[in-house]
Every structure is written in C-alpha cells, then in structure tokens.
Design a protein around this motif. Sequence first.
Motif, PDB file in Angstrom:
ATOM      1  N   THR A 156       2.958  10.765  17.499  1.00 25.27           N
ATOM      2  CA  THR A 156       4.116  10.967  16.623  1.00 25.27           C
ATOM      3  C   THR A 156       4.214   9.813  15.642  1.00 25.27           C
ATOM      4  OG1 THR A 156       5.398  12.272  18.201  1.00 25.27           O
ATOM      5  CG2 THR A 156       6.647  11.041  16.559  1.00 25.27           C
ATOM      6  N   VAL A 157       4.538  10.125  14.400  1.00 26.43           N
ATOM      7  CA  VAL A 157       4.676   9.098  13.369  1.00 26.43           C
ATOM      8  C   VAL A 157       6.078   9.176  12.769  1.00 26.43           C
ATOM      9  CG1 VAL A 157       3.794   8.161  11.203  1.00 26.43           C
ATOM     10  CG2 VAL A 157       2.223   9.262  12.830  1.00 26.43           C
ATOM     11  N   ILE A 158       6.778   8.063  12.755  1.00 21.21           N
ATOM     12  CA  ILE A 158       8.045   7.952  12.045  1.00 21.21           C
ATOM     13  C   ILE A 158       7.996   6.698  11.193  1.00 21.21           C
ATOM     14  CG2 ILE A 158       9.337   9.134  13.857  1.00 21.21           C
ATOM     15  CD1 ILE A 158      10.467   6.392  14.679  1.00 21.21           C
ATOM     16  N   GLY A 159       8.855   6.616  10.193  1.00 20.74           N
ATOM     17  CA  GLY A 159       8.864   5.407   9.382  1.00 20.74           C
ATOM     18  C   GLY A 159       9.654   5.571   8.107  1.00 20.74           C
ATOM     19  N   THR A 160       9.474   4.613   7.228  1.00 22.10           N
ATOM     20  CA  THR A 160      10.195   4.593   5.959  1.00 22.10           C
ATOM     21  C   THR A 160       9.256   4.137   4.851  1.00 22.10           C
ATOM     22  OG1 THR A 160      10.985   2.382   6.580  1.00 22.10           O
ATOM     23  CG2 THR A 160      12.507   4.225   6.894  1.00 22.10           C
ATOM     24  N   THR A 161       9.657   4.404   3.634  1.00 26.64           N
ATOM     25  CA  THR A 161       8.857   4.020   2.481  1.00 26.64           C
ATOM     26  C   THR A 161       9.782   3.691   1.314  1.00 26.64           C
ATOM     27  OG1 THR A 161       6.970   4.661   1.115  1.00 26.64           O
ATOM     28  CG2 THR A 161       8.615   6.370   1.554  1.00 26.64           C
ATOM     29  N   ASN A 197      -0.089  15.256   9.434  1.00 29.55           N
ATOM     30  CA  ASN A 197       0.840  16.129   8.708  1.00 29.55           C
ATOM     31  C   ASN A 197       2.129  15.398   8.343  1.00 29.55           C
ATOM     32  OD1 ASN A 197       2.142  15.907  11.149  1.00 29.55           O
ATOM     33  ND2 ASN A 197       2.166  18.102  11.622  1.00 29.55           N
ATOM     34  N   ILE A 198       2.011  14.114   8.059  1.00 29.90           N
ATOM     35  CA  ILE A 198       3.178  13.289   7.729  1.00 29.90           C
ATOM     36  C   ILE A 198       3.770  13.738   6.396  1.00 29.90           C
ATOM     37  CG2 ILE A 198       3.994  10.931   7.332  1.00 29.90           C
ATOM     38  CD1 ILE A 198       1.489   9.987   8.874  1.00 29.90           C
ATOM     39  N   ILE A 199       5.092  13.827   6.347  1.00 30.34           N
ATOM     40  CA  ILE A 199       5.788  14.170   5.114  1.00 30.34           C
ATOM     41  C   ILE A 199       6.870  13.132   4.833  1.00 30.34           C
ATOM     42  CG2 ILE A 199       5.331  16.644   5.352  1.00 30.34           C
ATOM     43  CD1 ILE A 199       8.237  16.951   6.316  1.00 30.34           C
ATOM     44  N   GLU A 200       7.298  13.057   3.574  1.00 30.07           N
ATOM     45  CA  GLU A 200       8.379  12.164   3.168  1.00 30.07           C
ATOM     46  C   GLU A 200       9.584  12.977   2.734  1.00 30.07           C
ATOM     47  OE1 GLU A 200       9.685   9.149  -0.435  1.00 30.07           O
ATOM     48  OE2 GLU A 200       7.586   9.775  -0.252  1.00 30.07           O
ATOM     49  N   ARG A 201      10.747  12.596   3.240  1.00 34.53           N
ATOM     50  CA  ARG A 201      12.006  13.198   2.828  1.00 34.53           C
ATOM     51  C   ARG A 201      13.004  12.079   2.570  1.00 34.53           C
ATOM     52  NH1 ARG A 201      13.190  16.786   7.940  1.00 34.53           N
ATOM     53  NH2 ARG A 201      12.131  14.982   8.860  1.00 34.53           N
ATOM     54  N   ASP A 202      13.284  11.828   1.296  1.00 34.18           N
ATOM     55  CA  ASP A 202      14.258  10.788   0.932  1.00 34.18           C
ATOM     56  C   ASP A 202      13.954   9.457   1.604  1.00 34.18           C
ATOM     57  OD1 ASP A 202      15.692  12.616  -0.642  1.00 34.18           O
ATOM     58  OD2 ASP A 202      16.804  13.331   1.114  1.00 34.18           O
ATOM     59  N   GLN A 203      12.703   9.012   1.480  1.00 36.88           N
ATOM     60  CA  GLN A 203      12.210   7.724   1.982  1.00 36.88           C
ATOM     61  C   GLN A 203      12.006   7.691   3.499  1.00 36.88           C
ATOM     62  OE1 GLN A 203      15.282   5.153   0.039  1.00 36.88           O
ATOM     63  NE2 GLN A 203      13.535   4.293  -1.069  1.00 36.88           N
ATOM     64  N   PHE A 204      12.214   8.814   4.152  1.00 37.70           N
ATOM     65  CA  PHE A 204      11.997   8.905   5.593  1.00 37.70           C
ATOM     66  C   PHE A 204      10.673   9.614   5.856  1.00 37.70           C
ATOM     67  CE2 PHE A 204      12.628  11.731   9.409  1.00 37.70           C
ATOM     68  CZ  PHE A 204      12.439  10.734  10.354  1.00 37.70           C
ATOM     69  N   LEU A 205       9.823   8.995   6.689  1.00 42.45           N
ATOM     70  CA  LEU A 205       8.523   9.554   7.033  1.00 42.45           C
ATOM     71  C   LEU A 205       8.559  10.125   8.439  1.00 42.45           C
ATOM     72  CD1 LEU A 205       6.207   6.648   5.765  1.00 42.45           C
ATOM     73  CD2 LEU A 205       6.871   8.717   4.520  1.00 42.45           C
ATOM     74  N   SER A 206       7.963  11.299   8.605  1.00 42.33           N
ATOM     75  CA  SER A 206       7.870  11.886   9.937  1.00 42.33           C
ATOM     76  C   SER A 206       6.688  12.837   9.997  1.00 42.33           C
ATOM     77  CB  SER A 206       9.157  12.637  10.296  1.00 42.33           C
ATOM     78  OG  SER A 206       9.352  13.743   9.424  1.00 42.33           O
ATOM     79  N   MET A 213       0.839  -1.185   0.000  1.00 42.52           N
ATOM     80  CA  MET A 213       0.000   0.000   0.000  1.00 42.52           C
ATOM     81  C   MET A 213       0.886   1.251   0.000  1.00 42.52           C
ATOM     82  SD  MET A 213      -2.808   1.330   2.837  1.00 42.52           S
ATOM     83  CE  MET A 213      -4.001   0.014   2.509  1.00 42.52           C
ATOM     84  N   ASP A 214       0.525   2.236  -0.795  1.00 42.40           N
ATOM     85  CA  ASP A 214       1.224   3.505  -0.815  1.00 42.40           C
ATOM     86  C   ASP A 214       1.087   4.188   0.547  1.00 42.40           C
ATOM     87  OD1 ASP A 214       2.342   5.908  -2.460  1.00 42.40           O
ATOM     88  OD2 ASP A 214       0.605   6.702  -1.376  1.00 42.40           O
ATOM     89  N   TRP A 215       2.166   4.816   1.020  1.00 43.32           N
ATOM     90  CA  TRP A 215       2.136   5.371   2.375  1.00 43.32           C
ATOM     91  C   TRP A 215       1.097   6.474   2.525  1.00 43.32           C
ATOM     92  CZ3 TRP A 215       2.768  10.322   4.019  1.00 43.32           C
ATOM     93  CH2 TRP A 215       3.398  11.241   3.165  1.00 43.32           C
ATOM     94  N   LYS A 216       0.825   7.228   1.452  1.00 41.92           N
ATOM     95  CA  LYS A 216      -0.161   8.302   1.538  1.00 41.92           C
ATOM     96  C   LYS A 216      -1.562   7.742   1.723  1.00 41.92           C
ATOM     97  CE  LYS A 216       2.548  11.568  -1.201  1.00 41.92           C
ATOM     98  NZ  LYS A 216       2.603  12.408  -2.424  1.00 41.92           N
ATOM     99  N   ASN A 217      -1.883   6.677   0.997  1.00 45.62           N
ATOM    100  CA  ASN A 217      -3.186   6.032   1.192  1.00 45.62           C
ATOM    101  C   ASN A 217      -3.280   5.406   2.576  1.00 45.62           C
ATOM    102  OD1 ASN A 217      -4.025   6.678  -1.429  1.00 45.62           O
ATOM    103  ND2 ASN A 217      -3.124   4.814  -2.281  1.00 45.62           N
ATOM    104  N   LEU A 218      -2.158   4.831   3.028  1.00 43.15           N
ATOM    105  CA  LEU A 218      -2.124   4.239   4.359  1.00 43.15           C
ATOM    106  C   LEU A 218      -2.382   5.307   5.423  1.00 43.15           C
ATOM    107  CD1 LEU A 218      -1.430   1.827   6.276  1.00 43.15           C
ATOM    108  CD2 LEU A 218       0.926   2.690   6.238  1.00 43.15           C
ATOM    109  N   ALA A 219      -1.723   6.456   5.304  1.00 42.60           N
ATOM    110  CA  ALA A 219      -1.892   7.527   6.283  1.00 42.60           C
ATOM    111  C   ALA A 219      -3.329   8.023   6.319  1.00 42.60           C
ATOM    112  CB  ALA A 219      -0.933   8.671   5.970  1.00 42.60           C
ATOM    113  N   THR A 220      -3.942   8.113   5.159  1.00 39.55           N
ATOM    114  CA  THR A 220      -5.341   8.538   5.104  1.00 39.55           C
ATOM    115  C   THR A 220      -6.248   7.542   5.821  1.00 39.55           C
ATOM    116  OG1 THR A 220      -4.991   9.692   3.001  1.00 39.55           O
ATOM    117  CG2 THR A 220      -7.251   9.104   3.566  1.00 39.55           C
ATOM    118  N   SER A 221      -5.947   6.258   5.666  1.00 38.51           N
ATOM    119  CA  SER A 221      -6.752   5.224   6.325  1.00 38.51           C
ATOM    120  C   SER A 221      -6.508   5.174   7.827  1.00 38.51           C
ATOM    121  CB  SER A 221      -6.443   3.850   5.712  1.00 38.51           C
ATOM    122  OG  SER A 221      -6.769   3.813   4.345  1.00 38.51           O
ATOM    123  N   LEU A 222      -5.267   5.372   8.240  1.00 37.82           N
ATOM    124  CA  LEU A 222      -4.928   5.312   9.660  1.00 37.82           C
ATOM    125  C   LEU A 222      -5.396   6.540  10.426  1.00 37.82           C
ATOM    126  CD1 LEU A 222      -1.255   3.957   9.544  1.00 37.82           C
ATOM    127  CD2 LEU A 222      -3.253   2.711  10.384  1.00 37.82           C
TER     128      LEU A 222
END
Length: 236
Positions: free
Chosen positions: A36-41, A16-25, A1-10
């Motif tokens: 707080t949300v952290i992760g990778t994609t 206000n999650i953003i992606e920077r070079d595969q890093f999510l915060s 699942m794409d992280w943006k669709n996942l964030a919308t579902s969660l």
Amino acid sequence: MDWKNLATSLFPDGHNIIERDQFLSGSGQVGGETVTVIGTTGHAAIGVEIALLQAQEVLATVRAHPQRAIVILVDTQGQRLRHRDEMLGINSYMAHLAKCLDLARRQGHRIVGLVYDQALSGGFITSGLMADACYALPEATIRVMGLPAMARITKVPEERLTELAKSNPVFAPGAANYLRMGGIEEIWHDDLAQRLMQAIRQADPQDKRSAAGLQRGGRSMAFKVTQAVADHADTP
C-alpha cells in the motif's frame, strides 16, 4: 523529484498510485509483493482532510490486506496553519493518523517512509517518523522548525542558532543531519527499487532511533535518558 518519476523508479514492476488534491494513494509491486502506498506531494500542508484520508487508507489496508507493507511518500510543509483547521482540532486528526499507523504496526504491517522532497514539522512527525524506518533522497529538505521560528520561540538569537547548527545536527536542517540523529535510517542515492525492497524486508517495529543517534554522534543523551527511565520503571 516529481512523484510520478519517483513512483516509476520505486515500482518498475508497476503501480496504480493516483493524486487527489496533493494526496497520494494506491499500491505498487515490490519484489513480487503488493504494498500500500500513501503520501503527499506539492509541499502539501496537512489539514484535517489529508490527515483523515491517510488514516482511512491505513485502516482500509489493515482490514482488507492483513500484514501488507505500507510505504509512506513524504512531501509536506507541515500542518496547515488555518483557523478552520485549528478549530476543527487538527492536532487530534494528526494524532489519529499516528495511532492508525501504530495500530497497523501492531497488526504486523511493515511501514517504510521515504522523504523525497520536503518534510517539515507535524506533517513529518505523524507520517515518515511514524514508520518502522524512514529514508530520504539526497536532495530532501528536512527540518522540524526553521531557525528564524526557533529563534522566536526559544528567544535565542538567530545568529547564535546558525552558529550552533554548524556543529550540532539538532539545530541544522537537511537529510544528512537527520541521518546523524537517527531520524533517517539511510539516504538513498541509487537503485530506488532495490533500496525499497531491502527496506521493507529489514523493517523492524522496535524503535532504534535514539541508539542510532548515539552511535552516529548526532544525539549524545537521548538513548542514555530513555534507558535510565526504562531501568527506573523496572525497579520495584
């Protein structure tokens, strides 16, 4: 699942999650509270940069938001296999991340992991598996080591490992096998927002994975061995 669709579902109440070079915060709203949300994609390879960024976000939460829950979104191919990262001490950076998560737990932060795509090797061990409980989506790919690599390391023929994987979850990849072993608490099939809210509320800092693995028939000795060691340690 794409992280943006996942964030919308969660986080249907907003994030206000953003992606920077595969890093999510960022942060999200869950049941009326901010987490707080952290992760990778993008099947991120965890190098020194991402490991340090995740650790920084955890420490920032501990400092600025006491006892705020932390959600870890996992999609990683494991640690980055580059000479540069090895020379810089990638093992120390990943250990630092694990220590930061342990510090957060000791300070009262509930930590929930979710494997939404891929989880391999050390990138998973120092993120999702450091949570109070880790969950997975049905299509998630989870393994610590692929069978070809396992065959090279153990000198056991790959054909034999493939045969063992049919009946022993320790050798087999996949969310269902990690559920049997206790590494995954539950596989989420629907209503991700509700599942996440329940997971945060039920988060328990006590590690019960080996007991769950015994109960589910995926690990027959881990709990017994740890109990025997604990009992021996308590003996004068």
